[in-house]
Design an enzyme around this catalytic site. Structure first.
Site, PDB file in Angstrom:
ATOM      1  N   ARG A  78       0.849  -1.189   0.000  1.00 16.61           N
ATOM      2  CA  ARG A  78       0.000   0.000   0.000  1.00 16.61           C
ATOM      3  C   ARG A  78       0.885   1.239   0.000  1.00 16.61           C
ATOM      4  NH1 ARG A  78      -2.644   3.015   4.835  1.00 16.61           N
ATOM      5  NH2 ARG A  78      -3.886   4.558   3.709  1.00 16.61           N
ATOM      6  N   HIS A 122      -2.933  10.974   1.353  1.00 21.63           N
ATOM      7  CA  HIS A 122      -2.333  10.705   2.660  1.00 21.63           C
ATOM      8  C   HIS A 122      -1.732  12.004   3.175  1.00 21.63           C
ATOM      9  CE1 HIS A 122      -0.779   7.201   5.256  1.00 21.63           C
ATOM     10  NE2 HIS A 122      -0.545   8.314   5.923  1.00 21.63           N
ATOM     11  N   GLU A 167      -7.259   8.320   6.908  1.00 18.26           N
ATOM     12  CA  GLU A 167      -7.448   8.898   8.229  1.00 18.26           C
ATOM     13  C   GLU A 167      -7.918  10.350   8.216  1.00 18.26           C
ATOM     14  OE1 GLU A 167      -4.156   6.146  10.593  1.00 18.26           O
ATOM     15  OE2 GLU A 167      -3.805   8.295  10.407  1.00 18.26           O
ATOM     16  N   ASN A 292      -7.037   1.317  10.091  1.00 17.60           N
ATOM     17  CA  ASN A 292      -5.743   1.552  10.718  1.00 17.60           C
ATOM     18  C   ASN A 292      -5.935   1.445  12.219  1.00 17.60           C
ATOM     19  OD1 ASN A 292      -4.950   2.124   8.131  1.00 17.60           O
ATOM     20  ND2 ASN A 292      -4.527   4.292   8.479  1.00 17.60           N
ATOM     21  N   TYR A 294      -3.876   0.920  16.030  1.00 18.20           N
ATOM     22  CA  TYR A 294      -2.628   0.891  16.781  1.00 18.20           C
ATOM     23  C   TYR A 294      -2.827   0.603  18.263  1.00 18.20           C
ATOM     24  CZ  TYR A 294      -0.390   2.860  12.644  1.00 18.20           C
ATOM     25  OH  TYR A 294       0.085   3.043  11.375  1.00 18.20           O
ATOM     26  N   GLU A 352      -3.166  -0.330   8.132  1.00 19.35           N
ATOM     27  CA  GLU A 352      -1.993  -0.007   8.946  1.00 19.35           C
ATOM     28  C   GLU A 352      -2.138  -0.696  10.289  1.00 19.35           C
ATOM     29  OE1 GLU A 352      -1.092   4.147   9.473  1.00 19.35           O
ATOM     30  OE2 GLU A 352      -1.538   4.635   7.380  1.00 19.35           O
TER      31      GLU A 352
END
Length: 473
Positions: A78, A122, A167, A292, A294, A352
């Site tokens: 990606r 992005h 995002e 994404n 985390y 991600e």
């Protein structure tokens, strides 16, 4: 008997990057400046004065980096397209040399059997468009649609997976509310307006893709699941506000055609009702959701935290990464199951997922062992498998990140890469995580059953064809 972690047939195993974070040469071959050139070169905005002028020098080292991907066994990659590299003024004239870079990147990926996923935005809006109001300008949706059309027409014959935005929450919270990311604004009233125009731009790009594209297109969001710090009504209410602001603000309009009611409480008088035709535009059917993930947040009521009146509580005894994010894999599974249940089980790609832990600036030897990052990968891939077993339609995983890179305003201080970059020399050194990931890919996940972090120095913890060699400690 050990548990099986084999993933579905055709599951994509990849890594992710972003243009400004790795490419360098931001103004090469006729490219225009983006808002990140201006932001990075504004004194005091970047850690240590770092910029993306060189970054990982990927613009010049692209072919070698793709060879590295192939060595790792990646089946997908990606990347993002630099808008100002393709359209220096943001609209109108196409910079053929800039577009050619992405043509060559895609061709090189395909030569190595790697499936490309392209992200259109992005965070690097052309500076020329920011001068015209950027995402505060209602015309931004049409600017984005024109840019998207150029990219689709040039690359869709070879790129099967597209993402419109990466995002949008970070774009607006960091760039328009808190001023810590480009374009560096601090204005509550601008924030929902920029968010809405970003989502309108997403909808217009999807419309254009349905006209000229032949494959699949989706939206990438970052989700941070929220858990109340206590059973008090104040903490539960704070958790709801934080959840609506971060996790539902973009998915609800894209997938359900309306914003969550809780945003009115978050934004107060800065919130407005948007026209029905805008909401219909935003809710264009998409083919997948990019997630994404985390970390999670344990939330308490905090009247001083702007605008959600909610803040995260550090958990005693927990592991935290260099970015201050708690390592809590069960929340990953919870998030995927929540997406399935709330939004009708859409196709999902993990676009991600990764962790920053300290690595030295230079490396001696063929491998850098990074046990905390390896442990993070193992546990989060197992969490993905748990979600698949719960019925989630998960189709691929893109680790963040292929390379250590410029972590936006944090500069080069935080390292997420599966591959170490010595920024002084641009030398690439594979970390233990990359060898672990290679074994997992080659076994389609089966190596997770025996995988353990590797400590110390010596030979890389990978032996082709032998998944058990992941553990050489």
């Amino acid at each position: 008997m050990s548990r099986s972690y084999t993933f579905p047939e055709g599951f994509l195993w990849g890594c992710a990057t972003a243009a400004y974070q790795i490419e360098g040469s931001p103004l090469a071959d006729g490219a225009g400046p983006s808002i990140w050139e201006r932001f990075a070169h504004t004194p005091g905005m970047m850690h240590n004065g770092d910029t993306g002028d060189i970054a990982c020098d990927h613009y010049r080292r692209m072919r070698d980096d793709v060879k590295l991907m192939a060595e790792m066994g990646l089946t997908a990659y990606r990347f993002s397209i630099g808008w100002a590299r393709v359209l220096p003024e943001g609209t109108g004239r196409v910079n053929a040399a800039g577009l050619d870079f992405y043509q060559r990147l895609v061709d090189t990926l395909l030569e190595h059997g790697i499936t490309p996923m392209a992200t259109l935005y992005h965070w690097d809006l052309p500076e020329a468009l920011d001068d015209r109001g950027g995402w505060l300008n209602r015309d931004s949706a049409e600017w984005f649609a024109d840019y998207a059309r150029v990219c689709f027409q040039a690359l869709d014959d070879r790129v099967p997976l597209w993402a419109t935005l990466n995002e949008p929450w970070v774009v607006t919270d960091g760039g328009y509310l808190n001023g810590v990311l480009a374009p560096g604004h601090r204005n509550l009233y601008e924030t929902p307006r920029a968010s809405h125009h970003l989502m309108r731009a997403h909808g217009r790009a999807v419309q254009v893709y349905r006209e000229v594209g032949q494959h699949q297109i989706g939206l990438v969001v970052n989700i941070e699941p929220k858990y109340p710090a206590s059973d008090s009504e104040a903490d539960r209410a704070a958790t709801r506000r934080a959840h609506h602001y971060m996790n539902r603000q973009y998915l609800d309009p894209a997938l359900r055609g309306r914003y969550p009611d809780g945003l009115r409480e978050v934004f107060g008088e800065a919130w407005r009702d948007w026209p029905a035709e805008d909401m219909a535009l935003i809710a264009q059917p998409i083919d997948f959701v990019g997630l994404n993930y985390y970390t999670r947040a344990v939330v308490r009521d905090d009247p001083h935290q702007y605008p959600t009146r909610a803040s995260a509580v550090r958990q005693p005894g927990a592991t935290y990464s260099d970015t201050g994010w708690e390592v809590y894999p069960p929340a990953f599974t919870d998030t995927l199951v929540w997406l399935k249940e709330r939004y009708g089980n859409p196709a999902i790609y993990i676009t991600e997922n990764g962790s920053a832990f300290y690595d030295p600036p230079t490396v001696e030897g063929p491998v850098l062992f990074d046990p905390l990052r390896q442990d993070y990968l193992i546990k989060h891939l197992k969490a993905c498998h748990d979600a698949i077993e719960a019925g989630v339609d998960l189709r691929g995983y893109f680790g963040w990140s292929l390379l250590d890179n410029l972590e936006w305003s944090l500069g080069f201080a935080k390292r997420f890469g599966m591959v170490h970059v010595d920024y002084a020399t641009q030398k690439r050194t594979r970390k233990g995580t990359s060898h672990l990931y290679q074994a997992i890919i080659e076994s389609n996940g089966a190596a997770l059953a025996s995988a353990r972090p590797v400590y110390g120095t010596g030979h890389p913890p990978h032996d082709a064809g032998n998944a058990a060699a992941v553990d050489v400690s």
